[in-house]
Design a protein around this motif. Structure first.
Motif, PDB file in Angstrom:
ATOM      1  N   LEU A 158    -113.020 104.851  91.197  1.00  0.00           N
ATOM      2  CA  LEU A 158    -111.568 105.029  91.182  1.00  0.00           C
ATOM      3  C   LEU A 158    -110.942 103.780  91.784  1.00  0.00           C
ATOM      4  O   LEU A 158    -111.222 103.430  92.928  1.00  0.00           O
ATOM      5  CB  LEU A 158    -111.159 106.256  92.000  1.00  0.00           C
ATOM      6  N   VAL A 159    -110.116 103.105  91.002  1.00  0.00           N
ATOM      7  CA  VAL A 159    -109.471 101.867  91.437  1.00  0.00           C
ATOM      8  C   VAL A 159    -108.005 102.156  91.731  1.00  0.00           C
ATOM      9  O   VAL A 159    -107.235 102.488  90.822  1.00  0.00           O
ATOM     10  CB  VAL A 159    -109.585 100.763  90.370  1.00  0.00           C
ATOM     11  N   ALA A 160    -107.615 102.038  92.992  1.00  0.00           N
ATOM     12  CA  ALA A 160    -106.213 102.208  93.365  1.00  0.00           C
ATOM     13  C   ALA A 160    -105.450 100.928  93.054  1.00  0.00           C
ATOM     14  O   ALA A 160    -105.965  99.827  93.241  1.00  0.00           O
ATOM     15  CB  ALA A 160    -106.098 102.528  94.851  1.00  0.00           C
ATOM     16  N   GLY A 161    -104.232 101.075  92.550  1.00  0.00           N
ATOM     17  CA  GLY A 161    -103.472  99.881  92.186  1.00  0.00           C
ATOM     18  C   GLY A 161    -104.109  99.148  91.026  1.00  0.00           C
ATOM     19  O   GLY A 161    -104.334  97.936  91.076  1.00  0.00           O
ATOM     20  N   THR A 184    -105.432 104.441  89.617  1.00  0.00           N
ATOM     21  CA  THR A 184    -104.128 104.985  89.970  1.00  0.00           C
ATOM     22  C   THR A 184    -103.085 103.888  89.876  1.00  0.00           C
ATOM     23  O   THR A 184    -103.360 102.714  90.145  1.00  0.00           O
ATOM     24  CB  THR A 184    -104.111 105.567  91.398  1.00  0.00           C
ATOM     25  N   VAL A 185    -101.885 104.277  89.489  1.00  0.00           N
ATOM     26  CA  VAL A 185    -100.714 103.403  89.507  1.00  0.00           C
ATOM     27  C   VAL A 185     -99.550 104.261  89.983  1.00  0.00           C
ATOM     28  O   VAL A 185     -99.570 105.478  89.833  1.00  0.00           O
ATOM     29  CB  VAL A 185    -100.398 102.792  88.118  1.00  0.00           C
ATOM     30  N   VAL A 202    -105.989 107.127  83.825  1.00  0.00           N
ATOM     31  CA  VAL A 202    -104.992 106.567  84.743  1.00  0.00           C
ATOM     32  C   VAL A 202    -104.103 107.705  85.218  1.00  0.00           C
ATOM     33  O   VAL A 202    -103.569 108.466  84.406  1.00  0.00           O
ATOM     34  CB  VAL A 202    -104.139 105.474  84.067  1.00  0.00           C
ATOM     35  N   VAL A 203    -103.958 107.827  86.533  1.00  0.00           N
ATOM     36  CA  VAL A 203    -103.105 108.868  87.101  1.00  0.00           C
ATOM     37  C   VAL A 203    -102.065 108.228  88.012  1.00  0.00           C
ATOM     38  O   VAL A 203    -102.290 107.165  88.579  1.00  0.00           O
ATOM     39  CB  VAL A 203    -103.923 109.907  87.900  1.00  0.00           C
TER      40      VAL A 203
END
Length: 344
Positions: A158-161, A184-185, A202-203
């Motif tokens: 899971l990649v934030a930003g 996430t964005v 993408v969430v």
């Protein structure tokens, strides 16, 4: 030659455009004509004194850790040759000569061959973002020490930003290495960019649709690795979606403290790993450079509007504007374009 430097810490206004002599490489060094210079958040923090404030600026510091250009001269004992295209990394770590100038001398190990198929924009975007992403993806239990195709097979990330420079590289590297990748964005307009980079889900935690449910439906056993840019804002989400023995790799912060549910995280054997790329072990840096070089050669990394990371060019004479753009959270990758200043 033209260069930008600062002789004291402060705001962007301390940056000054100056004329300097073209340097000469010594043994083990190369002289590179810069085409594009990457501008990173840590460049602005070093300049302001927020990060590593103890470093002296006496005599002047030319900022710019990353860049891309052409070798024009070499010292004794190097393999690179004049005319070779290269990308540069960590040029001003423990040094004062960065890429915000027409020519720069660097140790050969900090100049990596850039294939003809790779645009300058990609070369200038690799260094600090790519090495940070690589480190975040390789610090967990069961994670490989160096990424290559298949090395993350069976793992979920899971990649934030996911629309930022590090997030962009993390998505592309993880996909290249065989992971399933979500991102996430927090802006609807950025979702498409994370998808363009290769994310399969993408969430947006700000949406009414429950982000935890979406990630858990996508990864029922939980996420193995979180690449985290905002650990405080995303703490609840991260703690709810990680699986057993997961790693939350934090490379930036939006607040000075983070409250943790120690019992819940202990039961899940969750690891928090904080990452400041400049201080990771030399072997980890070398592994990251090798992986980035391989990924570029295999066409796994790209930048630009179609790839999900728009390039925002500034002239060298607008270095102040470039730093201000980064400090405001520029939408895309900020670079200095020196091709108009430099022949060829």
């Amino acid at each position: 030659m033209k260069a930008v430097r600062y002789t004291r810490h402060g705001g962007p206004e301390v940056l000054t455009l100056v004329e300097r002599s073209v340097p000469t490489p010594g043994a083990g060094e190369v002289l590179v004509r810069i085409h594009l210079s990457g501008v990173n958040p840590t460049d602005t923090k070093f300049r302001s004194g927020v990060t590593m404030a103890g470093f002296s600026t006496a005599g002047g510091t030319v900022p710019g850790q990353d860049g891309a250009g052409v070798v024009v001269d070499t010292g004794a004992g190097v393999k690179l040759q004049p005319g070779d295209r290269v990308w540069l990394w960590e040029c001003t770590w423990l040094r004062c000569e960065g890429t915000a100038q027409e020519f720069v001398v660097v140790p050969e190990s900090h100049a990596v061959p850039l294939p003809d198929s790779a645009p300058w924009e990609l070369g200038a975007s690799l260094g600090i973002p790519g090495l940070t992403a690589h480190r975040c993806l390789t610090v967990g239990d069961g994670a490989p020490s160096v990424l290559e195709p298949g090395s993350l097979a069976g793992r979920t990330v899971l990649v934030a930003g996911g629309a930022g420079a590090v997030g962009h590289m993390a998505i592309q590297l993880a996909v290249w290495a065989g992971a399933r990748v979500a991102a996430t964005v927090r802006s609807p307009g950025k979702a498409g960019r994370a998808l363009a980079a290769g994310a399969q889900l993408v969430v947006n935690p700000n949406d009414e649709i429950d982000a935890v449910s979406q990630v858990r439906a996508w990864a029922p056993e939980g996420v193995d690795t979180v690449v985290e840019v905002a650990p405080v804002s995303n703490a609840d989400l991260n703690h709810a979606v990680v699986g057993y023995n997961a790693t939350i790799a934090v490379y930036a912060n939006e607040a000075s403290s983070l409250a943790l549910d120690v019992r819940a995280l202990m039961v899940a054997n969750t690891r928090y790993q904080f990452v400041l790329v400049y201080l990771v072990p030399d072997a980890a840096k070398a592994a990251g450079v090798a992986a980035l070089r391989s990924a570029v050669e295999q066409g796994a990394l790209s930048v630009g509007d179609g790839a999900g990371l728009p390039i925002r060019p500034h002239a060298l004479s607008d270095m102040v504007g470039a730093h201000r753009a980064v400090e405001r959270g520029a939408d895309g990758k900020v670079v200095l374009d020196l091709r108009g200043d430099t022949a060829g």
